[in-house]
Design an enzyme around this catalytic site. Structure first.
Site, PDB file in Angstrom:
ATOM      1  CD  GLU A  42      -2.933  -0.862  -0.175  1.00  0.00           C
ATOM      2  OE1 GLU A  42      -3.098   0.265  -0.672  1.00  0.00           O
ATOM      3  OE2 GLU A  42      -3.423  -1.889  -0.684  1.00  0.00           O
ATOM      4  CB  CYS A 197     -14.037   5.142 -13.081  1.00  0.00           C
ATOM      5  SG  CYS A 197     -14.819   6.747 -12.834  1.00  0.00           S
ATOM      6  CB  CYS A 204     -18.960   5.204 -19.496  1.00  0.00           C
ATOM      7  SG  CYS A 204     -18.060   6.623 -18.822  1.00  0.00           S
ATOM      8  CB  CYS A 207     -18.762   1.746 -15.689  1.00  0.00           C
ATOM      9  SG  CYS A 207     -18.794   2.203 -13.943  1.00  0.00           S
ATOM     10  CB  CYS A 213     -22.624   6.997 -13.403  1.00  0.00           C
ATOM     11  SG  CYS A 213     -21.232   8.152 -13.381  1.00  0.00           S
TER      12      CYS A 213
HETATM   13  N1  ADE Z   1      -3.694   1.114  -5.226  1.00  0.00           N
HETATM   14  C1  ADE Z   1      -3.610   1.263  -3.900  1.00  0.00           C
HETATM   15  N2  ADE Z   1      -3.751   0.079  -3.281  1.00  0.00           N
HETATM   16  C2  ADE Z   1      -3.919  -0.843  -4.256  1.00  0.00           C
HETATM   17  C3  ADE Z   1      -4.106  -2.241  -4.263  1.00  0.00           C
HETATM   18  N3  ADE Z   1      -4.143  -2.928  -3.132  1.00  0.00           N
HETATM   19  N4  ADE Z   1      -4.239  -2.857  -5.450  1.00  0.00           N
HETATM   20  C4  ADE Z   1      -4.197  -2.152  -6.589  1.00  0.00           C
HETATM   21  N5  ADE Z   1      -4.031  -0.852  -6.642  1.00  0.00           N
HETATM   22  C5  ADE Z   1      -3.880  -0.181  -5.489  1.00  0.00           C
END
Ligand code: ADE
Length: 361
Positions: A42, A197, A204, A207, A213
């Site tokens: 993350e 998106c 779209c 989606c 939307c």
């Molecule tokens: N961007 C932020 N966290 C992510 C995740 N776990 N998977 C893909 N894109 C991300």
């Protein structure tokens, strides 16, 4: 401004179903509950696209497989594994957090949202994502991609970078969090924002939210998310010395703070300085007779808050006094450039040089 929420949980259900059918399932940090692995992913994914992260993530995990290894490693080693990925405060905070986890959490990655949020480099959205993926804890996320999805789907107008609109988007994000399947929901929001998106030319027709939307139905896809008047990003210029001796180039370690803090780089000098005088006095080199300093092609690099033009100047070195053992200075073999841990634009300058040297041979 805000439309009424249509039917409890419809939005979340659509996101979850879409994630299960069309979202991403095999990214290297998925299919684990290990909070350490999820945390590192993350942090790497903050402001950085999945494709850029994948290679770095694999190497980082191979070298630092757990919190204890990361905490025990020298910061320099961590920085070298981050070189080229950008936003280097992330690497410093990762290391600092690992040390804190060893000292305050008995070496175990913390298990509650508030504890996770207390670690340096982790904001509200990242803490919620980690707790969702690692522990299945309910919580709202709101990164750049998710802001775009919510602003379009719920017709939130106004500048998404303003505090007021950001607060409104957090309210929407909190309101829509489902009671179950938080992992698929969180991943689905991220995946939809990254693959369907998208900012320019969103898909779209693919989606799952299209019928509800607001932006799609009102023909406002181009206008949402809203941006305030564009501020001019400041521009900076800098000069870098490219001191060449035989097949090597002099690089120096940058100070621990500021851009590229702690990374190795070409020496940066003030634009107006006398390049030969600095090269002689600071780096103890004797320039080759009859070879004047030569300007190389300049490089543009964009940071979040400003853009930078680098003017590299090549100096042919006849004799070098500072040896490889000098702290903070290194003569790097041109053949090792592609694997060296250097900031991306510095690597670009040197690769162009190496390419030229090779084609000359
Ligand atoms: N961007 C932020 N966290 C992510 C995740 N776990 N998977 C893909 N894109 C991300």
């Amino acid at each position: 401004m805000l439309r009424q929420n249509d039917g409890m949980g419809q939005f979340a259900k659509q996101i979850i179903t879409w994630q299960q059918q069309s979202g991403r399932h095999d990214l290297p940090w998925q299919n684990t509950r290990d909070p350490y692995q999820i945390w590192v992913s993350e942090i790497m994914l903050q402001q950085t696209q999945v494709n850029a992260v994948i290679g770095y993530y694999a190497k980082f995990m191979a070298r630092f497989p757990d919190v204890a290894t990361l905490a025990a490693a020298p910061l320099d080693d961590v920085m070298q594994h981050w070189a080229g990925l950008g936003y280097y405060a992330r690497a410093r905070n990762l290391h600092k957090s690992a040390v804190m986890i060893m000292a305050h959490f008995g070496g175990v990655f913390p298990g509650t949202f508030d504890e996770v949020l207390s670690l340096p480099g982790i904001g509200r959205s990242t803490a919620a994502a980690i707790c969702a993926f690692a522990y299945g804890q309910r919580g709202a996320i709101l990164d750049g991609n998710v802001k775009r999805v919510l602003a379009r789907r719920f017709g939130v107008t106004g500048d998404v970078r303003s505090k007021l609109i950001e607060e409104q988007l957090w309210q929407v994000a909190e309101r829509e969090v489902p009671n179950n399947d938080i992992e698929a929901y969180t991943q689905g929001l991220m995946d939809l924002g990254a693959t369907v998106c998208t900012r320019g030319q969103p898909s779209c027709l693919l989606c799952p939210l299209r019928r509800q939307c607001v932006a799609f139905n009102d023909g406002m896809i181009d206008q949402l998310p809203g941006r305030g008047a564009r501020k001019e990003t400041p521009h900076r210029q800098t000069r870098m010395l490219v001191m060449l001796h035989a097949n090597s180039v002099l690089i120096e370690r940058r100070p621990p703070t500021g851009i590229w803090g702690g990374l190795w780089s070409l020496p940066e000098i003030a634009m107006e300085s006398d390049v030969l005088a600095v090269a002689k006095s600071k780096f103890g080199i004797t320039p080759s007779k009859g070879r004047r300093p030569r300007p190389l092609a300049e490089i543009e690099h964009g940071f979040t808050h400003y853009s930078l033009t680098i003017y590299p100047t090549e100096i042919a070195v006849a004799k070098r006094e500072l040896s490889a053992e000098e702290p903070g200075i290194l003569w790097l073999d041109l053949a090792d450039i592609s694997t060296a841990a250097l900031p991306a634009p510095v690597k670009k300058i040197l690769l162009a040089l190496e390419h030229k040297a090779k084609t000359k041979k």
